[in-house]
Design a protein around this motif. Structure first.
Motif, PDB file in Angstrom:
ATOM      1  N   THR A 241       0.835  -1.209   0.000  1.00 21.35           N
ATOM      2  CA  THR A 241       0.000   0.000   0.000  1.00 21.35           C
ATOM      3  C   THR A 241       0.868   1.258   0.000  1.00 21.35           C
ATOM      4  O   THR A 241       0.587   2.223  -0.718  1.00 21.35           O
ATOM      5  CB  THR A 241      -0.937   0.000   1.223  1.00 21.35           C
ATOM      6  OG1 THR A 241      -1.727  -1.190   1.192  1.00 21.35           O
ATOM      7  CG2 THR A 241      -1.840   1.212   1.225  1.00 21.35           C
ATOM      8  N   GLY A 242       1.927   1.251   0.789  1.00 21.34           N
ATOM      9  CA  GLY A 242       2.852   2.392   0.809  1.00 21.34           C
ATOM     10  C   GLY A 242       3.534   2.601  -0.535  1.00 21.34           C
ATOM     11  O   GLY A 242       3.724   3.745  -0.977  1.00 21.34           O
ATOM     12  N   ILE A 243       3.885   1.498  -1.187  1.00 18.95           N
ATOM     13  CA  ILE A 243       4.514   1.603  -2.510  1.00 18.95           C
ATOM     14  C   ILE A 243       3.539   2.198  -3.512  1.00 18.95           C
ATOM     15  O   ILE A 243       3.908   3.047  -4.337  1.00 18.95           O
ATOM     16  CB  ILE A 243       5.025   0.224  -2.973  1.00 18.95           C
ATOM     17  CG1 ILE A 243       6.186  -0.224  -2.096  1.00 18.95           C
ATOM     18  CG2 ILE A 243       5.437   0.260  -4.435  1.00 18.95           C
ATOM     19  CD1 ILE A 243       6.589  -1.673  -2.309  1.00 18.95           C
ATOM     20  N   MET A 244       2.265   1.767  -3.435  1.00 19.52           N
ATOM     21  CA  MET A 244       1.259   2.339  -4.341  1.00 19.52           C
ATOM     22  C   MET A 244       1.084   3.828  -4.089  1.00 19.52           C
ATOM     23  O   MET A 244       0.968   4.618  -5.039  1.00 19.52           O
ATOM     24  CB  MET A 244      -0.076   1.612  -4.183  1.00 19.52           C
ATOM     25  CG  MET A 244      -0.086   0.231  -4.780  1.00 19.52           C
ATOM     26  SD  MET A 244      -1.705  -0.550  -4.768  1.00 19.52           S
ATOM     27  CE  MET A 244      -1.773  -1.172  -3.102  1.00 19.52           C
ATOM     28  N   ALA A 245       1.083   4.229  -2.821  1.00 21.96           N
ATOM     29  CA  ALA A 245       0.949   5.651  -2.486  1.00 21.96           C
ATOM     30  C   ALA A 245       2.151   6.439  -2.995  1.00 21.96           C
ATOM     31  O   ALA A 245       1.993   7.550  -3.538  1.00 21.96           O
ATOM     32  CB  ALA A 245       0.796   5.819  -0.977  1.00 21.96           C
ATOM     33  N   ALA A 246       3.337   5.881  -2.846  1.00 19.38           N
ATOM     34  CA  ALA A 246       4.547   6.555  -3.343  1.00 19.38           C
ATOM     35  C   ALA A 246       4.498   6.691  -4.860  1.00 19.38           C
ATOM     36  O   ALA A 246       4.842   7.752  -5.415  1.00 19.38           O
ATOM     37  CB  ALA A 246       5.791   5.782  -2.916  1.00 19.38           C
ATOM     38  N   SER A 247       4.047   5.647  -5.527  1.00 18.92           N
ATOM     39  CA  SER A 247       3.949   5.695  -6.986  1.00 18.92           C
ATOM     40  C   SER A 247       2.925   6.733  -7.433  1.00 18.92           C
ATOM     41  O   SER A 247       3.175   7.496  -8.374  1.00 18.92           O
ATOM     42  CB  SER A 247       3.565   4.307  -7.517  1.00 18.92           C
ATOM     43  OG  SER A 247       3.427   4.336  -8.912  1.00 18.92           O
ATOM     44  N   LEU A 248       1.791   6.771  -6.745  1.00 23.87           N
ATOM     45  CA  LEU A 248       0.769   7.768  -7.070  1.00 23.87           C
ATOM     46  C   LEU A 248       1.290   9.182  -6.839  1.00 23.87           C
ATOM     47  O   LEU A 248       1.064  10.079  -7.665  1.00 23.87           O
ATOM     48  CB  LEU A 248      -0.487   7.523  -6.234  1.00 23.87           C
ATOM     49  CG  LEU A 248      -1.638   8.514  -6.437  1.00 23.87           C
ATOM     50  CD1 LEU A 248      -2.145   8.446  -7.873  1.00 23.87           C
ATOM     51  CD2 LEU A 248      -2.752   8.227  -5.456  1.00 23.87           C
ATOM     52  N   THR A 249       2.005   9.363  -5.752  1.00 20.95           N
ATOM     53  CA  THR A 249       2.580  10.680  -5.458  1.00 20.95           C
ATOM     54  C   THR A 249       3.541  11.108  -6.553  1.00 20.95           C
ATOM     55  O   THR A 249       3.507  12.254  -7.022  1.00 20.95           O
ATOM     56  CB  THR A 249       3.302  10.660  -4.095  1.00 20.95           C
ATOM     57  OG1 THR A 249       2.379  10.281  -3.084  1.00 20.95           O
ATOM     58  CG2 THR A 249       3.901  12.008  -3.769  1.00 20.95           C
ATOM     59  N   LEU A 250       4.401  10.190  -6.972  1.00 24.05           N
ATOM     60  CA  LEU A 250       5.347  10.510  -8.051  1.00 24.05           C
ATOM     61  C   LEU A 250       4.612  10.820  -9.351  1.00 24.05           C
ATOM     62  O   LEU A 250       5.018  11.700 -10.107  1.00 24.05           O
ATOM     63  CB  LEU A 250       6.332   9.362  -8.248  1.00 24.05           C
ATOM     64  CG  LEU A 250       7.361   9.189  -7.140  1.00 24.05           C
ATOM     65  CD1 LEU A 250       8.100   7.861  -7.302  1.00 24.05           C
ATOM     66  CD2 LEU A 250       8.347  10.351  -7.146  1.00 24.05           C
ATOM     67  N   LYS A 251       3.528  10.084  -9.606  1.00 24.12           N
ATOM     68  CA  LYS A 251       2.746  10.328 -10.829  1.00 24.12           C
ATOM     69  C   LYS A 251       2.108  11.712 -10.802  1.00 24.12           C
ATOM     70  O   LYS A 251       2.109  12.427 -11.797  1.00 24.12           O
ATOM     71  CB  LYS A 251       1.682   9.243 -10.962  1.00 24.12           C
ATOM     72  CG  LYS A 251       0.919   9.274 -12.241  1.00 24.12           C
ATOM     73  CD  LYS A 251       1.770   8.810 -13.390  1.00 24.12           C
ATOM     74  CE  LYS A 251       0.912   8.661 -14.636  1.00 24.12           C
ATOM     75  NZ  LYS A 251       1.711   8.410 -15.812  1.00 24.12           N
ATOM     76  N   VAL A 252       1.578  12.103  -9.640  1.00 25.65           N
ATOM     77  CA  VAL A 252       0.963  13.427  -9.498  1.00 25.65           C
ATOM     78  C   VAL A 252       2.011  14.520  -9.675  1.00 25.65           C
ATOM     79  O   VAL A 252       1.722  15.591 -10.225  1.00 25.65           O
ATOM     80  CB  VAL A 252       0.256  13.543  -8.124  1.00 25.65           C
ATOM     81  CG1 VAL A 252      -0.136  14.978  -7.803  1.00 25.65           C
ATOM     82  CG2 VAL A 252      -0.963  12.638  -8.083  1.00 25.65           C
ATOM     83  N   LEU A 253       3.237  14.240  -9.231  1.00 21.36           N
ATOM     84  CA  LEU A 253       4.329  15.206  -9.372  1.00 21.36           C
ATOM     85  C   LEU A 253       4.946  15.192 -10.769  1.00 21.36           C
ATOM     86  O   LEU A 253       5.984  15.799 -11.000  1.00 21.36           O
ATOM     87  CB  LEU A 253       5.410  14.937  -8.323  1.00 21.36           C
ATOM     88  CG  LEU A 253       4.988  15.143  -6.873  1.00 21.36           C
ATOM     89  CD1 LEU A 253       6.090  14.684  -5.928  1.00 21.36           C
ATOM     90  CD2 LEU A 253       4.640  16.608  -6.629  1.00 21.36           C
ATOM     91  N   LYS A 254       4.296  14.477 -11.700  1.00 21.98           N
ATOM     92  CA  LYS A 254       4.730  14.393 -13.111  1.00 21.98           C
ATOM     93  C   LYS A 254       6.087  13.708 -13.277  1.00 21.98           C
ATOM     94  O   LYS A 254       6.825  13.991 -14.202  1.00 21.98           O
ATOM     95  CB  LYS A 254       4.780  15.784 -13.751  1.00 21.98           C
ATOM     96  CG  LYS A 254       3.514  16.585 -13.657  1.00 21.98           C
ATOM     97  CD  LYS A 254       2.513  16.132 -14.666  1.00 21.98           C
ATOM     98  CE  LYS A 254       1.357  17.128 -14.695  1.00 21.98           C
ATOM     99  NZ  LYS A 254       0.099  16.500 -14.868  1.00 21.98           N
ATOM    100  N   LYS A 255       6.415  12.836 -12.371  1.00 20.66           N
ATOM    101  CA  LYS A 255       7.647  12.043 -12.481  1.00 20.66           C
ATOM    102  C   LYS A 255       7.227  10.637 -12.911  1.00 20.66           C
ATOM    103  O   LYS A 255       7.189   9.698 -12.118  1.00 20.66           O
ATOM    104  CB  LYS A 255       8.398  12.031 -11.161  1.00 20.66           C
ATOM    105  CG  LYS A 255       8.825  13.417 -10.737  1.00 20.66           C
ATOM    106  CD  LYS A 255       9.651  13.398  -9.491  1.00 20.66           C
ATOM    107  CE  LYS A 255      10.002  14.844  -9.158  1.00 20.66           C
ATOM    108  NZ  LYS A 255      11.324  15.008  -8.675  1.00 20.66           N
ATOM    109  N   ASP A 256       6.899  10.539 -14.214  1.00 21.45           N
ATOM    110  CA  ASP A 256       6.278   9.321 -14.730  1.00 21.45           C
ATOM    111  C   ASP A 256       7.174   8.093 -14.662  1.00 21.45           C
ATOM    112  O   ASP A 256       6.727   7.018 -14.263  1.00 21.45           O
ATOM    113  CB  ASP A 256       5.808   9.533 -16.166  1.00 21.45           C
ATOM    114  CG  ASP A 256       4.643  10.510 -16.255  1.00 21.45           C
ATOM    115  OD1 ASP A 256       3.959  10.698 -15.229  1.00 21.45           O
ATOM    116  OD2 ASP A 256       4.419  11.063 -17.344  1.00 21.45           O
TER     117      ASP A 256
END
Length: 98
Positions: free
Chosen positions: A47-62
């Protein structure tokens, strides 16, 4: 030699490789350590990894988001392995008295 004899010969050789179906030393060591971890740890980590990935995606770090996001499946598989070790044990034959 006919194919049936070859097939039987191969089958008997395969069965004699590890006749008691025992785990190796490395597998036993890994299972001894992973069985100490609670199963929830793997779910929370995923779950933490998914949250980190989502955060990076929102920050445009695809690219980093995709890289981090791909860790979820292996972590969940490790959690499944952990659960199987706890439920089934590593090798029932080793637990029997001699």
């Amino acid at each position: 030699m006919n194919t049936e004899k070859i097939s039987n010969d191969i089958q008997s050789k395969i069965e004699n490789i590890n006749p008691y179906r025992e785990e190796g030393k490395v597998a036993k060591a890994i299972e001894a350590q992973t069985s100490k971890l609670p199963s929830d740890a793997f779910l929370w980590l995923a779950t933490g990894i998914m949250a980190a990935s989502l955060t990076l995606k929102v920050l445009k770090k695809d690219h980093p988001a995709l890289f981090i996001g791909q860790w979820v499946a292996p972590v969940l598989l490790m959690g499944l392995y952990n659960k199987l070790v706890k439920v089934k044990g590593h090798d029932q034959l080793n637990d029997l008295p001699s």
